[in-house]
Design a protein around this motif. Structure first.
Motif, short mmCIF file in Angstrom:
data_model
loop_
_atom_site.label_atom_id
_atom_site.label_comp_id
_atom_site.label_asym_id
_atom_site.label_seq_id
_atom_site.Cartn_x
_atom_site.Cartn_y
_atom_site.Cartn_z
N ARG A 121 24.51 -0.86 2.71
CA ARG A 121 23.33 -0.99 1.98
C ARG A 121 23.29 -2.37 1.30
O ARG A 121 24.54 -2.95 1.55
CB ARG A 121 22.06 0.00 0.91
CG ARG A 121 23.81 0.32 0.18
CD ARG A 121 23.15 0.95 -1.48
NE ARG A 121 23.20 0.73 -2.28
CZ ARG A 121 22.50 1.52 -3.37
NH1 ARG A 121 21.60 1.53 -3.91
NH2 ARG A 121 23.43 0.66 -4.55
N GLN A 122 21.83 -2.93 1.43
CA GLN A 122 21.83 -4.25 0.57
C GLN A 122 21.28 -4.46 -0.95
O GLN A 122 20.89 -3.59 -1.24
CB GLN A 122 20.91 -4.63 1.78
CG GLN A 122 21.07 -6.44 1.28
CD GLN A 122 19.80 -7.06 2.52
OE1 GLN A 122 19.61 -6.39 2.90
NE2 GLN A 122 20.64 -8.58 2.67
N VAL A 123 22.12 -5.20 -1.44
CA VAL A 123 21.74 -5.30 -2.69
C VAL A 123 21.86 -6.32 -3.64
O VAL A 123 22.73 -6.85 -2.73
CB VAL A 123 22.98 -4.12 -3.32
CG1 VAL A 123 23.01 -4.04 -5.52
CG2 VAL A 123 23.42 -2.77 -3.35
N ASP A 124 20.77 -6.91 -3.75
CA ASP A 124 20.86 -7.91 -3.73
C ASP A 124 21.40 -9.12 -3.69
O ASP A 124 21.87 -10.14 -3.35
CB ASP A 124 21.44 -8.25 -5.49
CG ASP A 124 20.93 -7.52 -6.54
OD1 ASP A 124 19.90 -6.70 -6.50
OD2 ASP A 124 22.05 -7.43 -7.49
N TRP A 179 26.04 -7.07 1.23
CA TRP A 179 26.11 -6.08 1.85
C TRP A 179 27.32 -5.28 1.11
O TRP A 179 28.33 -5.68 0.82
CB TRP A 179 26.06 -6.48 3.58
CG TRP A 179 24.61 -6.55 3.82
CD1 TRP A 179 24.39 -7.94 4.45
CD2 TRP A 179 24.10 -5.48 4.54
NE1 TRP A 179 22.99 -7.41 5.30
CE2 TRP A 179 22.85 -6.27 5.25
CE3 TRP A 179 24.22 -4.59 4.18
CZ2 TRP A 179 21.93 -5.47 5.76
CZ3 TRP A 179 22.70 -3.52 5.22
CH2 TRP A 179 21.56 -4.13 5.68
N GLU A 180 26.97 -3.86 0.84
CA GLU A 180 27.73 -2.93 0.15
C GLU A 180 28.67 -1.33 0.53
O GLU A 180 27.01 -1.01 0.94
CB GLU A 180 28.34 -3.24 -1.39
CG GLU A 180 26.73 -2.83 -1.83
CD GLU A 180 27.00 -3.00 -2.96
OE1 GLU A 180 26.52 -2.26 -4.35
OE2 GLU A 180 26.93 -4.57 -3.65
N SER A 187 27.68 1.35 -0.47
CA SER A 187 27.91 2.52 -2.00
C SER A 187 25.74 3.16 -1.81
O SER A 187 25.57 3.08 -2.90
CB SER A 187 27.60 0.69 -2.92
OG SER A 187 26.18 0.28 -3.09
#
Length: 151
Positions: free
Chosen positions: A44-47, A50-51, A53
């Motif tokens: 997923r994309q966080v800030d 991509w990670e 998590s």
């Protein structure tokens, strides 16, 4: 050929660049899909980064598939032979369409190859549910191209 290599690279099949660098894709490239399995988390994309998590992704079911004997499965039962033939036919289509894509067939040929690859899943999974007689292992695809003109 350079265009086909670029398509493969763009789809994330061998790069760690970014899953959002490809245009018009609805599925992750293999690099990222296998990363999700390895990390047991959805990508997923966080800030803006991509990670792995996202939601938990349990390790997929596995089957105790036996090593395919050199030359393929000798004298399988009729139902097994039918599934082996289906797998080989789909595999042949994958190879034929990939070759067409490399030879200038472009995205359409590549799309047909991907469709054939997905069509291989059902007969392959059914094979991997059938025990090889006298063992605790199961059958699996032979990945033998069908010669022109059949068997």
């Amino acid at each position: 050929m350079a265009r086909a290599v670029e398509t493969i690279r763009e789809q994330g099949e061998g790069t760690a660049a970014s899953p959002d660098s490809a245009v018009g894709r609805s599925m992750l490239g293999h690099y990222y899909a296998f990363g999700e399995i390895y990390n047991e988390r959805l990508l997923r994309q966080v800030d803006g980064a991509w990670e792995f998590s996202g939601d938990a992704l349990p390790f997929p079911d596995v089957r105790p598939m036996a090593v395919v004997p050199a030359g393929g499965w000798p004298s399988p039962a009729r139902a097994v032979r039918r599934l082996l033939d289906q797998c080989d036919a789909h595999y042949t289509t994958v190879l034929t369409e990939l070759e067409a894509a490399w030879d200038g067939g472009g995205h359409r040929a590549l799309g047909r190859a991907i469709g054939a690859m997905r069509s291989l899943e059902r007969p392959a999974t059914r094979l991997m549910d059938i025990p090889v007689p006298g063992t605790e292992q199961t059958y699996g695809p032979q990945f033998r191209p069908v010669p022109p003109g059949g068997s």
